[in-house]
Scaffold this motif. Structure first.
Motif, PDB file in Angstrom:
ATOM      1  N   LYS A 199      83.723  61.263  60.418  1.00  0.00           N
ATOM      2  CA  LYS A 199      83.373  62.280  61.419  1.00  0.00           C
ATOM      3  C   LYS A 199      83.799  63.636  60.854  1.00  0.00           C
ATOM      4  O   LYS A 199      84.974  63.883  60.585  1.00  0.00           O
ATOM      5  CB  LYS A 199      84.093  61.997  62.733  1.00  0.00           C
ATOM      6  N   LEU A 200      82.817  64.538  60.655  1.00  0.00           N
ATOM      7  CA  LEU A 200      83.082  65.850  60.062  1.00  0.00           C
ATOM      8  C   LEU A 200      83.229  66.917  61.149  1.00  0.00           C
ATOM      9  O   LEU A 200      82.915  66.698  62.318  1.00  0.00           O
ATOM     10  CB  LEU A 200      81.942  66.226  59.113  1.00  0.00           C
ATOM     11  N   LEU A 242      75.046  49.422  62.546  1.00  0.00           N
ATOM     12  CA  LEU A 242      74.475  50.705  62.949  1.00  0.00           C
ATOM     13  C   LEU A 242      73.605  50.578  64.198  1.00  0.00           C
ATOM     14  O   LEU A 242      73.230  51.591  64.802  1.00  0.00           O
ATOM     15  CB  LEU A 242      73.650  51.288  61.793  1.00  0.00           C
ATOM     16  N   GLY A 243      73.307  49.359  64.585  1.00  0.00           N
ATOM     17  CA  GLY A 243      72.478  49.161  65.768  1.00  0.00           C
ATOM     18  C   GLY A 243      73.247  49.114  67.079  1.00  0.00           C
ATOM     19  O   GLY A 243      72.636  49.059  68.148  1.00  0.00           O
ATOM     20  N   VAL A 244      74.586  49.135  67.039  1.00  0.00           N
ATOM     21  CA  VAL A 244      75.336  49.101  68.292  1.00  0.00           C
ATOM     22  C   VAL A 244      75.207  50.452  68.990  1.00  0.00           C
ATOM     23  O   VAL A 244      75.037  51.499  68.337  1.00  0.00           O
ATOM     24  CB  VAL A 244      76.827  48.749  68.045  1.00  0.00           C
ATOM     25  N   PRO A 245      75.295  50.499  70.325  1.00  0.00           N
ATOM     26  CA  PRO A 245      75.084  51.762  71.065  1.00  0.00           C
ATOM     27  C   PRO A 245      76.010  52.885  70.626  1.00  0.00           C
ATOM     28  O   PRO A 245      75.592  54.054  70.567  1.00  0.00           O
ATOM     29  CB  PRO A 245      75.356  51.357  72.516  1.00  0.00           C
ATOM     30  N   ALA A 246      77.256  52.595  70.329  1.00  0.00           N
ATOM     31  CA  ALA A 246      78.205  53.650  69.971  1.00  0.00           C
ATOM     32  C   ALA A 246      77.807  54.365  68.688  1.00  0.00           C
ATOM     33  O   ALA A 246      78.248  55.496  68.441  1.00  0.00           O
ATOM     34  CB  ALA A 246      79.607  53.066  69.839  1.00  0.00           C
ATOM     35  N   LEU A 247      76.980  53.751  67.839  1.00  0.00           N
ATOM     36  CA  LEU A 247      76.585  54.349  66.563  1.00  0.00           C
ATOM     37  C   LEU A 247      75.130  54.800  66.588  1.00  0.00           C
ATOM     38  O   LEU A 247      74.517  55.003  65.538  1.00  0.00           O
ATOM     39  CB  LEU A 247      76.793  53.344  65.424  1.00  0.00           C
ATOM     40  N   SER A 248      74.602  54.986  67.783  1.00  0.00           N
ATOM     41  CA  SER A 248      73.199  55.389  67.882  1.00  0.00           C
ATOM     42  C   SER A 248      72.948  56.750  67.252  1.00  0.00           C
ATOM     43  O   SER A 248      71.853  57.027  66.768  1.00  0.00           O
ATOM     44  CB  SER A 248      72.762  55.402  69.352  1.00  0.00           C
ATOM     45  N   GLY A 249      73.956  57.618  67.228  1.00  0.00           N
ATOM     46  CA  GLY A 249      73.771  58.946  66.632  1.00  0.00           C
ATOM     47  C   GLY A 249      74.217  59.027  65.195  1.00  0.00           C
ATOM     48  O   GLY A 249      74.179  60.105  64.589  1.00  0.00           O
ATOM     49  N   ALA A 250      74.658  57.919  64.593  1.00  0.00           N
ATOM     50  CA  ALA A 250      75.131  57.932  63.202  1.00  0.00           C
ATOM     51  C   ALA A 250      73.952  57.884  62.245  1.00  0.00           C
ATOM     52  O   ALA A 250      72.865  57.411  62.577  1.00  0.00           O
ATOM     53  CB  ALA A 250      76.054  56.747  62.968  1.00  0.00           C
ATOM     54  N   ARG A 251      74.193  58.402  61.045  1.00  0.00           N
ATOM     55  CA  ARG A 251      73.156  58.317  60.014  1.00  0.00           C
ATOM     56  C   ARG A 251      73.800  58.073  58.653  1.00  0.00           C
ATOM     57  O   ARG A 251      74.948  58.477  58.402  1.00  0.00           O
ATOM     58  CB  ARG A 251      72.308  59.593  59.968  1.00  0.00           C
ATOM     59  N   VAL A 252      73.075  57.382  57.794  1.00  0.00           N
ATOM     60  CA  VAL A 252      73.557  57.050  56.457  1.00  0.00           C
ATOM     61  C   VAL A 252      73.173  58.189  55.525  1.00  0.00           C
ATOM     62  O   VAL A 252      71.991  58.542  55.402  1.00  0.00           O
ATOM     63  CB  VAL A 252      72.945  55.718  55.963  1.00  0.00           C
ATOM     64  N   ILE A 253      74.174  58.766  54.867  1.00  0.00           N
ATOM     65  CA  ILE A 253      73.897  59.903  53.977  1.00  0.00           C
ATOM     66  C   ILE A 253      73.959  59.505  52.507  1.00  0.00           C
ATOM     67  O   ILE A 253      73.582  60.291  51.634  1.00  0.00           O
ATOM     68  CB  ILE A 253      74.872  61.064  54.256  1.00  0.00           C
ATOM     69  N   ALA A 254      74.411  58.274  52.211  1.00  0.00           N
ATOM     70  CA  ALA A 254      74.447  57.805  50.819  1.00  0.00           C
ATOM     71  C   ALA A 254      74.674  56.296  50.820  1.00  0.00           C
ATOM     72  O   ALA A 254      75.167  55.718  51.791  1.00  0.00           O
ATOM     73  CB  ALA A 254      75.560  58.499  50.033  1.00  0.00           C
ATOM     74  N   GLY A 255      74.281  55.646  49.706  1.00  0.00           N
ATOM     75  CA  GLY A 255      74.533  54.209  49.536  1.00  0.00           C
ATOM     76  C   GLY A 255      73.680  53.308  50.395  1.00  0.00           C
ATOM     77  O   GLY A 255      74.132  52.225  50.794  1.00  0.00           O
ATOM     78  N   GLY A 297      76.029  51.732  45.622  1.00  0.00           N
ATOM     79  CA  GLY A 297      75.469  51.081  46.795  1.00  0.00           C
ATOM     80  C   GLY A 297      76.519  50.905  47.879  1.00  0.00           C
ATOM     81  O   GLY A 297      76.541  49.886  48.577  1.00  0.00           O
ATOM     82  N   PHE A 298      77.358  51.903  48.030  1.00  0.00           N
ATOM     83  CA  PHE A 298      78.450  51.870  49.015  1.00  0.00           C
ATOM     84  C   PHE A 298      78.071  52.814  50.149  1.00  0.00           C
ATOM     85  O   PHE A 298      78.050  54.045  49.976  1.00  0.00           O
ATOM     86  CB  PHE A 298      79.759  52.311  48.360  1.00  0.00           C
ATOM     87  N   PRO A 299      77.750  52.291  51.349  1.00  0.00           N
ATOM     88  CA  PRO A 299      77.242  53.151  52.426  1.00  0.00           C
ATOM     89  C   PRO A 299      78.272  54.191  52.902  1.00  0.00           C
ATOM     90  O   PRO A 299      79.425  53.850  53.202  1.00  0.00           O
ATOM     91  CB  PRO A 299      76.920  52.166  53.540  1.00  0.00           C
ATOM     92  N   LEU A 300      77.821  55.453  52.955  1.00  0.00           N
ATOM     93  CA  LEU A 300      78.578  56.525  53.592  1.00  0.00           C
ATOM     94  C   LEU A 300      77.852  56.855  54.894  1.00  0.00           C
ATOM     95  O   LEU A 300      76.665  57.221  54.876  1.00  0.00           O
ATOM     96  CB  LEU A 300      78.626  57.767  52.704  1.00  0.00           C
ATOM     97  N   ILE A 301      78.572  56.722  55.999  1.00  0.00           N
ATOM     98  CA  ILE A 301      77.959  56.915  57.317  1.00  0.00           C
ATOM     99  C   ILE A 301      78.555  58.154  57.971  1.00  0.00           C
ATOM    100  O   ILE A 301      79.783  58.300  58.049  1.00  0.00           O
ATOM    101  CB  ILE A 301      78.215  55.681  58.208  1.00  0.00           C
ATOM    102  N   LEU A 302      77.698  59.065  58.415  1.00  0.00           N
ATOM    103  CA  LEU A 302      78.134  60.274  59.113  1.00  0.00           C
ATOM    104  C   LEU A 302      78.055  60.010  60.615  1.00  0.00           C
ATOM    105  O   LEU A 302      76.990  59.706  61.163  1.00  0.00           O
ATOM    106  CB  LEU A 302      77.234  61.457  58.732  1.00  0.00           C
ATOM    107  N   LEU A 303      79.219  60.105  61.284  1.00  0.00           N
ATOM    108  CA  LEU A 303      79.299  59.816  62.713  1.00  0.00           C
ATOM    109  C   LEU A 303      78.995  61.052  63.556  1.00  0.00           C
ATOM    110  O   LEU A 303      79.242  62.187  63.127  1.00  0.00           O
ATOM    111  CB  LEU A 303      80.700  59.310  63.064  1.00  0.00           C
TER     112      LEU A 303
END
Length: 535
Positions: free
Chosen positions: A103-104, A29-42, A123-129
């Motif tokens: 991506k929604l 999650l620290g790479v530049p392309a994922l700077s706008g991502a957020r974890v919504i679960a897990g 504990g399974f991460p769901l990431i919203l892009l």
């Protein structure tokens, strides 16, 4: 050469304890392309390892996913069946995936509540892009970081491996290797042999205490909690294990490299020890067999270089494995184990005693007053018990000077053979206590002994007739009591008249032994021969 700076957290461990190379989900999650991502679960699963990436393009994606993947999707394959998202998390978690990034907006407007709840539970991460991020940017940046990380790991591991090898090349041993690894890992490290004994250890007292508190027999290979255990293997043979305890489980890869170098040191030590053991054994064999090699002073001086004292009054102890049942393992291995067991027992009781393994026996030369042979045999038996075999022991008279050792050795060999014949496997026999059996054992012609028994005892010589065996027992007790009829009747629980009748029957079969001392002697010798097993 030493490396004491802390290692970067580049090695990760899966839940099974196996080594994996990659980035944690949190690091991804620290790479530049994922700077706008957020974890919504897990969020509890952000430590899961990402080794590869995949894009979900078909509904039946489960057949294509692999462990430690980060799965990217727009939800397009599931646009017509959003209800299936509720089961997707459990299916992906079961296959070992690291996380899913969605991506929604274009094909899916939102995620089902049950999917979010299940992700939190597992504990399974769901990431919203973010909507403006491209999958190709994510793929490029994350894969580049993973490859760079793997390259750094390999370079670091190789660097450490060279450092450990350099220690060995400079004459360092297991202790120096363990000290270096403990410093590198910031942990306590120990090398434990195949019998569970600690060979060397290093590290802080707190970690060492935790390391030693574990039962080595219950430790499994891999990382578990605060400890990591790897095998020490060389040439297909496992010499033991290397275990490390730290604040968290130390890196498996580092410990595996250290275990490889430790195996190198152990095999080197064993090779040197084998040569030294053979040299010591050859010297002791020459002394015991009386081969020319110098006077008593030379023998004493040379034996002192091995830590032995052959200048004092000593006894010779010969230990032989008893006969093996069919299908036993390699006899050479058991012989080596018996040598090690006896060596360990002698060191505890007579540190100046000599021990050496010969082809079919183990020989010890001990201080005449320094060691209880029965206790020594008991100690060796305790170490050797799990081998499933027994051994017999023969003990010589005291040899006052080295020149008497060949005779003492012959006495011990005779004692172990006759003792086994008299008492069976596991016997401990002293040459001085063999009595007339020493003389009988000198008769090499066993056919002549059988003939003597048959001629002397007649029909009482065999074991096929129960009445004959019973009469022979009566004869033996009579001779042992010097023809004391009352004492014999008491021992055999016979009525006095019954015994008198039996004596008459024995004299009809054997002759007037109650009146003929020479006949009694012959009968006694014949009974002694029958007691000697293997005759």
């Amino acid at each position: 050469m030493s490396f004491t700076e802390p290692l970067p957290p580049t090695l990760r461990l899966a839940s099974t304890g196996t080594l994996t190379y990659g980035l944690s989900v949190g690091e991804v999650l620290g790479v530049p392309a994922l700077s706008g991502a957020r974890v919504i679960a897990g969020e509890s699963g952000l430590g899961r390892v990402v080794q590869r990436l995949n894009v979900m393009e078909v509904p039946d994606i489960l057949g294509w996913v692999k462990p430690h993947e980060l799965l990217l999707t727009t939800g397009y394959p599931l646009r017509n069946t959003p209800q299936s998202l509720g089961h997707l998390v459990a299916d992906l978690d079961e296959r070992g995936l690291a996380a899913i990034a969605i991506k929604l907006g274009r094909y899916l407007d939102g995620l089902p509540v049950e999917m979010i709840e299940q992700a939190d539970r597992l504990g399974f991460p769901l990431i919203l892009l973010a909507n403006d991020v491209g999958f190709d940017d994510i793929l490029n940046q994350v894969l580049t970081d993973i490859l760079n990380r793997q390259a750094a790991i390999l370079a670091r591991t190789e660097e450490v491996h060279r450092a450990l090898v350099q220690i060995v090349l400079c004459g360092g041993g297991l202790q120096e290797i363990t000290d270096e690894v403990a410093a590198l890992l910031g942990a306590a490290v120990a090398v434990i042999d195949s019998d569970g004994r600690e060979l060397v250890a290093s590290g802080g007292e707190r970690y060492l205490a935790a390391l030693r508190a574990a039962d080595p027999g219950l430790e499994e290979y891999g990382a578990h909690g605060d400890r990591t255990v790897v095998p020490v293997v060389a040439g297909g043979y496992t010499y033991g294990r290397m275990a490390a305890v730290g604040e968290s489980a130390p890196e498996v890869g580092m410990l595996e490299r250290a275990a490889t170098v430790a195996a190198l040191v152990i095999t080197k030590q064993q090779a040197v020890s084998a040569v030294e053991s053979k040299y010591r054994a050859d010297f002791l064999r020459d002394v015991l067999t009386g081969r020319p090699g110098g006077d008593d002073e030379h023998v004493v001086a040379h034996s002192a270089s091995f830590g032995w004292d052959l200048g004092r009054p000593v006894i010779v102890v010969v230990v032989e494995l008893d006969r093996a049942p069919a299908g036993v393992p390699d006899e050479r291995v058991l012989q080596d184990r018996l040598t090690a067991a006896l060596t360990s027992a002698v060191r505890r009781r007579d540190r100046r005693g000599a021990v050496a393994g010969f082809s079919h026996e183990v020989v010890a030369v001990l201080g005449a007053d320094a060691c209880d042979v029965a206790a020594l045999a008991k100690d060796a038996t305790a170490v050797f018990a799990d081998a499933g075999r027994t051994f017999s022991v023969g003990v010589s008279r005291t040899a006052a000077v080295p020149g008497e050792l060949p005779s003492a050795y012959d006495q011990a060999v005779k004692a172990v053979h006759v003792g086994r014949q008299l008492h069976g496997d596991g016997a401990v026999a002293h040459f001085d206590q063999l009595g007339v059996f020493r003389l009988l054992s000198l008769v090499n012609d066993t056919a002549e002994l059988h003939a003597f028994v048959g001629e002397t005892l007649g029909e009482l010589a065999g074991d096929g007739d129960a009445e004959a065996v019973d009469l022979r027992r009566t004869l033996q007790v009579l001779l042992e009591t010097n023809l004391n009829v009352a004492e014999t009747a008491r021992r055999l629980h016979f009525h006095y008249n019954t015994l008198r009748y039996r004596i008459g029957k024995l004299e009809r079969l054997l002759g007037p032994f109650t009146e003929d001392a020479h006949l009694r002697l012959n009968l006694t010798l014949a009974l002694h021969v029958l007691r000697m097993r293997g005759i």
